[in-house]
Design a protein around this motif. Sequence first.
Motif, PDB file in Angstrom:
ATOM      1  N   ASN A   1     -17.248   9.352  13.354  1.00 55.16           N
ATOM      2  CA  ASN A   1     -18.638   8.942  13.129  1.00 55.16           C
ATOM      3  C   ASN A   1     -18.738   7.990  11.947  1.00 55.16           C
ATOM      4  OD1 ASN A   1     -18.789  12.064  14.145  1.00 55.16           O
ATOM      5  ND2 ASN A   1     -20.383  10.790  15.068  1.00 55.16           N
ATOM      6  N   VAL A   2     -17.930   8.252  10.933  1.00 56.15           N
ATOM      7  CA  VAL A   2     -17.860   7.380   9.760  1.00 56.15           C
ATOM      8  C   VAL A   2     -16.397   7.206   9.387  1.00 56.15           C
ATOM      9  CG1 VAL A   2     -18.469   7.102   7.314  1.00 56.15           C
ATOM     10  CG2 VAL A   2     -20.100   8.161   8.893  1.00 56.15           C
ATOM     11  N   CYS A   3     -16.003   5.970   9.062  1.00 58.21           N
ATOM     12  CA  CYS A   3     -14.627   5.690   8.647  1.00 58.21           C
ATOM     13  C   CYS A   3     -14.565   5.564   7.122  1.00 58.21           C
ATOM     14  CB  CYS A   3     -14.130   4.400   9.288  1.00 58.21           C
ATOM     15  SG  CYS A   3     -13.940   4.519  11.082  1.00 58.21           S
ATOM     16  N   LEU A   4     -13.550   6.157   6.530  1.00 55.43           N
ATOM     17  CA  LEU A   4     -13.416   6.212   5.078  1.00 55.43           C
ATOM     18  C   LEU A   4     -12.309   5.293   4.572  1.00 55.43           C
ATOM     19  CD1 LEU A   4     -13.590  10.102   4.624  1.00 55.43           C
ATOM     20  CD2 LEU A   4     -15.502   8.474   4.704  1.00 55.43           C
ATOM     21  N   VAL A   5     -12.551   4.695   3.398  1.00 55.57           N
ATOM     22  CA  VAL A   5     -11.532   3.917   2.684  1.00 55.57           C
ATOM     23  C   VAL A   5     -11.541   4.425   1.237  1.00 55.57           C
ATOM     24  CG1 VAL A   5     -10.653   1.603   2.167  1.00 55.57           C
ATOM     25  CG2 VAL A   5     -12.121   1.951   4.161  1.00 55.57           C
ATOM     26  N   PRO A   6     -10.958   5.623   1.002  1.00 47.09           N
ATOM     27  CA  PRO A   6     -11.112   6.309  -0.291  1.00 47.09           C
ATOM     28  C   PRO A   6      -9.923   6.136  -1.247  1.00 47.09           C
ATOM     29  CG  PRO A   6     -10.361   7.860   1.370  1.00 47.09           C
ATOM     30  CD  PRO A   6     -10.322   6.495   2.000  1.00 47.09           C
ATOM     31  N   TYR A   7      -9.799   4.947  -1.823  1.00 53.23           N
ATOM     32  CA  TYR A   7      -8.665   4.684  -2.714  1.00 53.23           C
ATOM     33  C   TYR A   7      -9.055   4.805  -4.184  1.00 53.23           C
ATOM     34  CZ  TYR A   7      -5.846   3.232   1.239  1.00 53.23           C
ATOM     35  OH  TYR A   7      -5.135   3.231   2.411  1.00 53.23           O
ATOM     36  N   LYS A   8      -8.048   5.090  -5.016  1.00 53.59           N
ATOM     37  CA  LYS A   8      -8.263   5.196  -6.457  1.00 53.59           C
ATOM     38  C   LYS A   8      -8.553   3.826  -7.060  1.00 53.59           C
ATOM     39  CE  LYS A   8      -4.953   9.020  -7.043  1.00 53.59           C
ATOM     40  NZ  LYS A   8      -3.642   9.381  -7.618  1.00 53.59           N
ATOM     41  N   ASP A   9      -9.179   3.839  -8.219  1.00 54.67           N
ATOM     42  CA  ASP A   9      -9.421   2.609  -8.971  1.00 54.67           C
ATOM     43  C   ASP A   9      -8.177   2.324  -9.804  1.00 54.67           C
ATOM     44  OD1 ASP A   9     -10.397   0.451 -10.321  1.00 54.67           O
ATOM     45  OD2 ASP A   9     -11.812   1.563 -11.574  1.00 54.67           O
ATOM     46  N   MET A  10      -7.236   1.583  -9.231  1.00 56.49           N
ATOM     47  CA  MET A  10      -5.971   1.271  -9.893  1.00 56.49           C
ATOM     48  C   MET A  10      -5.778  -0.245  -9.933  1.00 56.49           C
ATOM     49  SD  MET A  10      -3.650   4.129  -7.914  1.00 56.49           S
ATOM     50  CE  MET A  10      -2.147   3.887  -8.867  1.00 56.49           C
ATOM     51  N   ARG A  11      -4.988  -0.699 -10.879  1.00 55.65           N
ATOM     52  CA  ARG A  11      -4.750  -2.140 -11.023  1.00 55.65           C
ATOM     53  C   ARG A  11      -4.190  -2.743  -9.745  1.00 55.65           C
ATOM     54  NH1 ARG A  11       0.167  -4.676 -13.004  1.00 55.65           N
ATOM     55  NH2 ARG A  11      -0.199  -6.906 -13.270  1.00 55.65           N
ATOM     56  N   CYS A  12      -3.261  -2.057  -9.093  1.00 56.80           N
ATOM     57  CA  CYS A  12      -2.620  -2.610  -7.893  1.00 56.80           C
ATOM     58  C   CYS A  12      -3.600  -2.782  -6.745  1.00 56.80           C
ATOM     59  CB  CYS A  12      -1.450  -1.743  -7.463  1.00 56.80           C
ATOM     60  SG  CYS A  12      -1.880  -0.035  -7.078  1.00 56.80           S
ATOM     61  N   MET A  13      -4.712  -2.024  -6.746  1.00 55.67           N
ATOM     62  CA  MET A  13      -5.677  -2.092  -5.654  1.00 55.67           C
ATOM     63  C   MET A  13      -6.455  -3.404  -5.630  1.00 55.67           C
ATOM     64  SD  MET A  13      -5.564   0.591  -3.651  1.00 55.67           S
ATOM     65  CE  MET A  13      -3.796   0.397  -3.762  1.00 55.67           C
ATOM     66  N   ARG A  14      -6.512  -4.093  -6.764  1.00 49.52           N
ATOM     67  CA  ARG A  14      -7.257  -5.358  -6.797  1.00 49.52           C
ATOM     68  C   ARG A  14      -6.559  -6.457  -5.991  1.00 49.52           C
ATOM     69  NH1 ARG A  14      -5.405  -8.935 -11.198  1.00 49.52           N
ATOM     70  NH2 ARG A  14      -7.423  -9.957 -11.123  1.00 49.52           N
ATOM     71  N   TYR A  15      -5.289  -6.225  -5.648  1.00 51.47           N
ATOM     72  CA  TYR A  15      -4.517  -7.219  -4.886  1.00 51.47           C
ATOM     73  C   TYR A  15      -4.515  -6.941  -3.375  1.00 51.47           C
ATOM     74  CZ  TYR A  15      -2.621  -8.429  -9.481  1.00 51.47           C
ATOM     75  OH  TYR A  15      -2.492  -8.816 -10.798  1.00 51.47           O
ATOM     76  N   VAL A  16      -5.161  -5.852  -2.959  1.00 58.49           N
ATOM     77  CA  VAL A  16      -5.020  -5.385  -1.568  1.00 58.49           C
ATOM     78  C   VAL A  16      -6.212  -5.792  -0.704  1.00 58.49           C
ATOM     79  CG1 VAL A  16      -4.756  -3.357  -0.085  1.00 58.49           C
ATOM     80  CG2 VAL A  16      -3.634  -3.419  -2.328  1.00 58.49           C
ATOM     81  N   ASP A  17      -5.887  -6.341   0.474  1.00 56.48           N
ATOM     82  CA  ASP A  17      -6.888  -6.567   1.527  1.00 56.48           C
ATOM     83  C   ASP A  17      -6.623  -5.510   2.590  1.00 56.48           C
ATOM     84  OD1 ASP A  17      -8.912  -7.771   3.035  1.00 56.48           O
ATOM     85  OD2 ASP A  17      -7.493  -9.028   4.110  1.00 56.48           O
ATOM     86  N   PHE A  18      -7.510  -4.525   2.699  1.00 54.35           N
ATOM     87  CA  PHE A  18      -7.265  -3.359   3.547  1.00 54.35           C
ATOM     88  C   PHE A  18      -7.389  -3.722   5.025  1.00 54.35           C
ATOM     89  CE2 PHE A  18      -8.929  -1.599  -0.462  1.00 54.35           C
ATOM     90  CZ  PHE A  18      -7.844  -0.809  -0.828  1.00 54.35           C
ATOM     91  N   SER A  19      -6.268  -3.724   5.734  1.00 54.09           N
ATOM     92  CA  SER A  19      -6.290  -4.071   7.163  1.00 54.09           C
ATOM     93  C   SER A  19      -7.058  -3.037   7.974  1.00 54.09           C
ATOM     94  CB  SER A  19      -4.865  -4.215   7.700  1.00 54.09           C
ATOM     95  OG  SER A  19      -4.129  -3.020   7.502  1.00 54.09           O
ATOM     96  N   LYS A  20      -7.125  -1.787   7.472  1.00 54.58           N
ATOM     97  CA  LYS A  20      -7.836  -0.732   8.213  1.00 54.58           C
ATOM     98  C   LYS A  20      -9.324  -1.052   8.349  1.00 54.58           C
ATOM     99  CE  LYS A  20      -6.467   2.683   5.728  1.00 54.58           C
ATOM    100  NZ  LYS A  20      -5.383   1.872   5.210  1.00 54.58           N
ATOM    101  N   ILE A  21      -9.895  -1.812   7.399  1.00 50.89           N
ATOM    102  CA  ILE A  21     -11.313  -2.151   7.504  1.00 50.89           C
ATOM    103  C   ILE A  21     -11.554  -3.049   8.717  1.00 50.89           C
ATOM    104  CG2 ILE A  21     -13.248  -3.357   6.389  1.00 50.89           C
ATOM    105  CD1 ILE A  21     -12.279  -2.347   3.728  1.00 50.89           C
ATOM    106  N   TYR A  22     -10.665  -3.987   8.971  1.00 50.14           N
ATOM    107  CA  TYR A  22     -10.773  -4.850  10.153  1.00 50.14           C
ATOM    108  C   TYR A  22     -10.684  -3.998  11.425  1.00 50.14           C
ATOM    109  CZ  TYR A  22      -9.762  -8.660   6.846  1.00 50.14           C
ATOM    110  OH  TYR A  22      -9.789  -9.541   5.788  1.00 50.14           O
ATOM    111  N   GLN A  23      -9.810  -2.992  11.387  1.00 50.91           N
ATOM    112  CA  GLN A  23      -9.638  -2.110  12.549  1.00 50.91           C
ATOM    113  C   GLN A  23     -10.906  -1.285  12.787  1.00 50.91           C
ATOM    114  OE1 GLN A  23      -6.214  -0.007  11.163  1.00 50.91           O
ATOM    115  NE2 GLN A  23      -4.836  -1.756  11.428  1.00 50.91           N
TER     116      GLN A  23
END
Length: 378
Positions: free
Chosen positions: A278-300
């Motif tokens: 019903n709802v899709c989650l993208v629950p990642y921590k606030d970390m330095r490495c996350m600023r470089y990531v384009d989450f492919s799961k969001i496109y899916q």
Amino acid sequence: MAKNKIKNIIILARTPWGSTVKGRTHHLALEFSRNSKIIYIDPMPFVDLVRNFFSNKRNKFRVNKINKNLTVLNFPKIKPQRSKLSPYAIKAAQILFVKNIIKKFELKNFAIWATSPFHAGVVKNVGEVISCYDCSDKFSAIVDSPDLAKILGRMEKELLKKVDVVFVSSKALYDDCKRHNKGTFLIYNAVWRSYFKRGSGTPKDMRKVKKPILGFVGTINKFLDIELIRYIANYNKNWSVVLIGPHRNNVKLRSQGNLTLLGEKRYDDLPEYVNNFNVCLVPYKDMRCMRYVDFSKIYQYLACGKAIVATGAPEVKKFGSLCRISRDKDEFINNIKKALKEEINGKELVKKKRVFAHDNTWRRRAEEMTEIICRRYQ
């Protein structure tokens, strides 16, 4: 579209072809194989390569034909071995192995496609006509060890300076890589075409899971906000929280109450699971490495027309109203409540999400990259 002049591409992969987690390199290899011959080399076992290099033995690998143009080379599974290897020995062994592959498959007019700083030694040393680095992570920001981060940082810079073309998947990576290579191009992630198949069935292991279902698909690793996931599950026992994917980094999380872990699934089966969320989650921590990531799961998730709630990584913001961004756990909960209402009343938004996904497929990304490579290779 420019005529493809590169008839052969050697892809030095960072993820085994057989992995259940199919990433950027896997999808691009399939799309490139429509017009070029692809040799996809699974991650190379350095200890084995170096040992065989010095003993003058041939490296054992299996040849797996995926389609008429795509061949995967994978290695026998070996037990992890602790060994301090000389960087020069690793480089020499890698070069010799790739040269033998070139000879075996009689490759001419070929490109080298690097996906990791560990491939720097091969670039410009095996006779390629053009070299590309497809960069989807800031490797020196991922590791915990400061010493290893410094080593990876040097390797990243070496690779960036050597290759002819750099492709990156996020704005932060673009800004970082552009300083070292002017031939850097921003090519975001995308969605694989199987996600557009709107299956109406319910997987057997989800038939007893109560609605509404808040779902996540991906690797359960140290970057995932486990405490946030537990908080969501405890906040409302009438919500079912379902996680699908392999465990990494010894993350301590198990099924309990309304929290269900279904483990790894075949990649082609994932759309059917997502269609039951019903709802899709993208629950990642606030970390330095996350600023470089384009989450492919969001496109899916968008291809399935789903309501999405995410933590506030920089690249998530570009999706605008298609994804609800949360700055803290309370806002995450409020966004889940809004997303559940959106599923009932948001038919126009669902259509908008699917249109966005159709405009951002891996086929289009491969065509963009091919255009750039053809312009650079004269």
